[in-house]
Design a protein around this motif. Structure first.
Motif, PDB file in Angstrom:
ATOM      1  N   ARG A   1      -3.775   1.098   8.271  1.00 23.09           N
ATOM      2  CA  ARG A   1      -2.613   0.807   9.108  1.00 23.09           C
ATOM      3  C   ARG A   1      -2.188  -0.661   9.071  1.00 23.09           C
ATOM      4  O   ARG A   1      -0.995  -0.969   9.089  1.00 23.09           O
ATOM      5  CB  ARG A   1      -2.911   1.194  10.568  1.00 23.09           C
ATOM      6  CG  ARG A   1      -2.976   2.687  10.803  1.00 23.09           C
ATOM      7  CD  ARG A   1      -3.058   2.991  12.287  1.00 23.09           C
ATOM      8  NE  ARG A   1      -3.052   4.437  12.528  1.00 23.09           N
ATOM      9  CZ  ARG A   1      -3.010   4.988  13.733  1.00 23.09           C
ATOM     10  NH1 ARG A   1      -2.985   4.205  14.800  1.00 23.09           N
ATOM     11  NH2 ARG A   1      -3.007   6.290  13.865  1.00 23.09           N
ATOM     12  N   TYR A   2      -3.165  -1.578   9.045  1.00 18.96           N
ATOM     13  CA  TYR A   2      -2.838  -2.990   9.222  1.00 18.96           C
ATOM     14  C   TYR A   2      -3.165  -3.873   8.020  1.00 18.96           C
ATOM     15  O   TYR A   2      -2.796  -5.054   8.013  1.00 18.96           O
ATOM     16  CB  TYR A   2      -3.575  -3.542  10.453  1.00 18.96           C
ATOM     17  CG  TYR A   2      -3.239  -2.798  11.721  1.00 18.96           C
ATOM     18  CD1 TYR A   2      -1.980  -2.900  12.297  1.00 18.96           C
ATOM     19  CD2 TYR A   2      -4.184  -1.974  12.321  1.00 18.96           C
ATOM     20  CE1 TYR A   2      -1.660  -2.206  13.454  1.00 18.96           C
ATOM     21  CE2 TYR A   2      -3.878  -1.268  13.483  1.00 18.96           C
ATOM     22  CZ  TYR A   2      -2.620  -1.384  14.043  1.00 18.96           C
ATOM     23  OH  TYR A   2      -2.312  -0.694  15.185  1.00 18.96           O
ATOM     24  N   GLY A   3      -3.856  -3.337   7.023  1.00 23.26           N
ATOM     25  CA  GLY A   3      -4.168  -4.118   5.836  1.00 23.26           C
ATOM     26  C   GLY A   3      -5.599  -4.628   5.835  1.00 23.26           C
ATOM     27  O   GLY A   3      -6.234  -4.771   6.886  1.00 23.26           O
ATOM     28  N   GLN A   4      -6.111  -4.915   4.648  1.00 23.53           N
ATOM     29  CA  GLN A   4      -7.514  -5.303   4.502  1.00 23.53           C
ATOM     30  C   GLN A   4      -7.806  -6.660   5.139  1.00 23.53           C
ATOM     31  O   GLN A   4      -8.798  -6.833   5.840  1.00 23.53           O
ATOM     32  CB  GLN A   4      -7.898  -5.304   3.019  1.00 23.53           C
ATOM     33  CG  GLN A   4      -7.872  -3.921   2.384  1.00 23.53           C
ATOM     34  CD  GLN A   4      -8.381  -3.914   0.946  1.00 23.53           C
ATOM     35  OE1 GLN A   4      -8.806  -4.936   0.414  1.00 23.53           O
ATOM     36  NE2 GLN A   4      -8.337  -2.744   0.315  1.00 23.53           N
ATOM     37  N   ARG A   5      -6.954  -7.634   4.894  1.00 22.14           N
ATOM     38  CA  ARG A   5      -7.241  -8.990   5.379  1.00 22.14           C
ATOM     39  C   ARG A   5      -7.322  -9.046   6.899  1.00 22.14           C
ATOM     40  O   ARG A   5      -8.256  -9.639   7.465  1.00 22.14           O
ATOM     41  CB  ARG A   5      -6.171  -9.956   4.873  1.00 22.14           C
ATOM     42  CG  ARG A   5      -6.414 -11.422   5.272  1.00 22.14           C
ATOM     43  CD  ARG A   5      -5.223 -12.276   4.854  1.00 22.14           C
ATOM     44  NE  ARG A   5      -5.401 -13.678   5.224  1.00 22.14           N
ATOM     45  CZ  ARG A   5      -5.932 -14.609   4.463  1.00 22.14           C
ATOM     46  NH1 ARG A   5      -6.357 -14.280   3.253  1.00 22.14           N
ATOM     47  NH2 ARG A   5      -6.041 -15.854   4.881  1.00 22.14           N
ATOM     48  N   ARG A   6      -6.378  -8.417   7.589  1.00 19.43           N
ATOM     49  CA  ARG A   6      -6.310  -8.504   9.046  1.00 19.43           C
ATOM     50  C   ARG A   6      -7.493  -7.827   9.724  1.00 19.43           C
ATOM     51  O   ARG A   6      -7.868  -8.200  10.842  1.00 19.43           O
ATOM     52  CB  ARG A   6      -5.004  -7.886   9.554  1.00 19.43           C
ATOM     53  CG  ARG A   6      -3.759  -8.682   9.239  1.00 19.43           C
ATOM     54  CD  ARG A   6      -2.537  -8.022   9.826  1.00 19.43           C
ATOM     55  NE  ARG A   6      -2.611  -7.938  11.290  1.00 19.43           N
ATOM     56  CZ  ARG A   6      -1.716  -7.290  12.033  1.00 19.43           C
ATOM     57  NH1 ARG A   6      -0.692  -6.668  11.451  1.00 19.43           N
ATOM     58  NH2 ARG A   6      -1.847  -7.247  13.339  1.00 19.43           N
ATOM     59  N   VAL A   7      -8.083  -6.847   9.066  1.00 22.02           N
ATOM     60  CA  VAL A   7      -9.158  -6.072   9.698  1.00 22.02           C
ATOM     61  C   VAL A   7     -10.539  -6.515   9.236  1.00 22.02           C
ATOM     62  O   VAL A   7     -11.467  -6.670  10.042  1.00 22.02           O
ATOM     63  CB  VAL A   7      -8.967  -4.565   9.418  1.00 22.02           C
ATOM     64  CG1 VAL A   7     -10.137  -3.764   9.990  1.00 22.02           C
ATOM     65  CG2 VAL A   7      -7.648  -4.076  10.003  1.00 22.02           C
ATOM     66  N   LEU A   8     -10.703  -6.726   7.932  1.00 24.30           N
ATOM     67  CA  LEU A   8     -12.040  -6.951   7.390  1.00 24.30           C
ATOM     68  C   LEU A   8     -12.673  -8.253   7.859  1.00 24.30           C
ATOM     69  O   LEU A   8     -13.889  -8.301   8.118  1.00 24.30           O
ATOM     70  CB  LEU A   8     -12.001  -6.928   5.859  1.00 24.30           C
ATOM     71  CG  LEU A   8     -11.565  -5.624   5.203  1.00 24.30           C
ATOM     72  CD1 LEU A   8     -11.811  -5.684   3.705  1.00 24.30           C
ATOM     73  CD2 LEU A   8     -12.286  -4.431   5.815  1.00 24.30           C
ATOM     74  N   ARG A   9     -11.892  -9.310   7.963  1.00 18.86           N
ATOM     75  CA  ARG A   9     -12.489 -10.595   8.334  1.00 18.86           C
ATOM     76  C   ARG A   9     -13.092 -10.585   9.738  1.00 18.86           C
ATOM     77  O   ARG A   9     -14.252 -10.984   9.914  1.00 18.86           O
ATOM     78  CB  ARG A   9     -11.460 -11.712   8.168  1.00 18.86           C
ATOM     79  CG  ARG A   9     -11.137 -11.979   6.697  1.00 18.86           C
ATOM     80  CD  ARG A   9     -10.313 -13.224   6.496  1.00 18.86           C
ATOM     81  NE  ARG A   9     -10.199 -13.551   5.070  1.00 18.86           N
ATOM     82  CZ  ARG A   9      -9.666 -14.666   4.604  1.00 18.86           C
ATOM     83  NH1 ARG A   9      -9.196 -15.586   5.440  1.00 18.86           N
ATOM     84  NH2 ARG A   9      -9.611 -14.880   3.298  1.00 18.86           N
TER      85      ARG A   9
END
Length: 421
Positions: free
Chosen positions: A73-81
């Motif tokens: 929903r929000y993208g890898q960068r915004r969630v994974l970090r």
């Protein structure tokens, strides 16, 4: 590098995110076995070690799909970090508790929070799927490459983790696993050009989880039993080596297990197969189950290493075929979550298998405990036989599953996804 593998790296950025994904996946093979080694070194209690490893796997099973759904929903960068930082803080807490000999319940609390670690394999596979959507043959090779990367992690991860914990200090293995995770995740998420486009929830979208797919349900459930094989083999092999006064050799034996899978995956990626993938998947599950039987006869580490090498030959082809089936059975907008659910099945299985194996080791010894992976393999076959028909059923067109455009070759992609692993 054989030409099919060289071809998939022609796209810009693919080599960079693949290396980052390798580093980020090292904890997959280091953290669980590192906790087992650390706890057994400090306390000598394999039951506790197996239970903590099971807690980690179960936590990852619960939290992993939620993290991946947020990624879609929000993208890898915004969630994974942010979730990686939470996992790292929890890992630091676990190591501190072990060092200070705090009560057992504190170990379980911090271990459970570590489980929010993201599924890096699902993230890199989603990038390949975004790049080669509509090109079934290259996507097959890309998935095979990812399987090779997985096995490289499982070859070197246990060696590093067990080796550090047994020769340096008990907490060294999990500590270095955290370092690999940090480098891999932050490097991967810095590569925005190959990051899949997020699909925010919109009014009218099909709600619910990717697990609503009947085919994905079968794959995830079968992988629970498959994960029990992996989890129990890890725990029992460490105990088996320790009983023979060669605990550090367990990492080499487990590396041979992964090496067999790595070689099989490399060859599998060169093939252009047209047989039904669901049938190949079932054959792979059966082969994994049968390959566990010789472990009951293991009387020495060399024999065990040979048996595990042979057993490893069926792993990568089965995993590659599984990823192709997932890609064919879940909507495109939920692909990362769908791939994570197979990892969730494995994680649940690892939790059950490692815990059961720890109990049997404590009660009856390591040789007897190899019955756990044998029983787990039999259960995987039962699930595969009962649910095989769901994987053969045509997948109806669904909003977000694929964008059909005959001129772009997307129409061919569905056929490729069904005829190639």
């Amino acid at each position: 590098m054989p030409s099919p593998y060289r071809a998939i790296f022609a796209a810009p950025g693919t080599a960079s995110f693949s290396v980052a994904g390798l580093l980020g996946r090292m904890p997959l093979s280091m953290m669980g076995i590192g906790i087992v080694t650390m706890i057994s070194q400090v306390t000598g209690r394999y039951g506790l070690a197996g239970a903590l490893s099971a807690t980690l796997a179960m936590s990852a099973a619960v939290l992993g799909p939620l993290v991946s759904r947020l990624v879609d929903r929000y993208g890898q960068r915004r969630v994974l970090r942010p979730v990686t930082l939470v996992s790292l803080v929890a890992a630091a807490g676990l190591l501190l508790c072990v060092q200070q000999r705090t009560p057992d319940w504190t170990l379980f609390v911090f271990t459970a929070v570590i489980g929010c670690v993201p599924s890096i394999g699902a993230m890199t596979r989603a990038r390949w799927a975004e790049i080669y959507r509509g090109d079934g043959r290259r996507l097959h090779t890309a998935y095979s490459w990812e399987s090779i990367v997985d096995e490289v992690c499982f070859i070197f991860g246990p060696i590093i983790s067990i080796g550090l914990s047994t020769t340096w200090f008990p907490e060294a293995g999990p500590l270095f696993a955290g370092a690999f995770l940090t480098i891999g995740v932050f490097w991967l998420t810095s590569q925005r050009a190959t990051e899949p486009v997020p699909h925010p929830a919109q009014e009218g979208d099909q709600g619910g989880s990717a697990l609503r797919s009947p085919g994905l349900q079968v794959l995830a459930l079968a992988f629970v039993a498959t994960g029990a094989i992996f989890g129990s083999v890890d725990v029992v092999t460490v105990a088996f080596a320790e009983e023979r006064g060669q605990k550090a050799a367990a990492s080499l034996v487990l590396a041979v297990y992964a090496l067999g899978s790595c070689l099989a995956g490399a060859v599998f990626g060169l093939l252009h197969l047209k047989s039904e993938p669901s049938r190949r998947w079932l054959l792979g599950v059966c082969a994994m189950a049968v390959s566990m039987i010789p472990l009951l006869l293991a009387g020495s580490l060399p024999f065990l290493a040979v048996a595990l090498f042979v057993a490893g030959l069926s792993i990568a082809p089965t995993m590659v075929t599984t990823m192709a089936l997932v890609e064919a059975h879940v909507p495109r907008t939920k692909l990362t979550e769908g791939m994570t659910w197979t990892g969730t099945g494995l994680a649940v299985g690892v939790a059950l298998g490692s815990s059961a194996a720890g109990w049997v080791v404590d009660a009856s010894g390591a040789e007897a405990a190899y019955v756990v992976p044998v029983v787990s393999g039999a259960l995987a076959v039962v699930v595969g036989l009962l649910g095989h028909h769901r994987l053969r059923k045509p997948v109806p067109d669904r909003e977000g599953t694929r964008e059909r455009d005959d001129s772009s070759g997307a129409g061919e992609h569905q056929d490729d996804g069904r005829t190639m692993a």
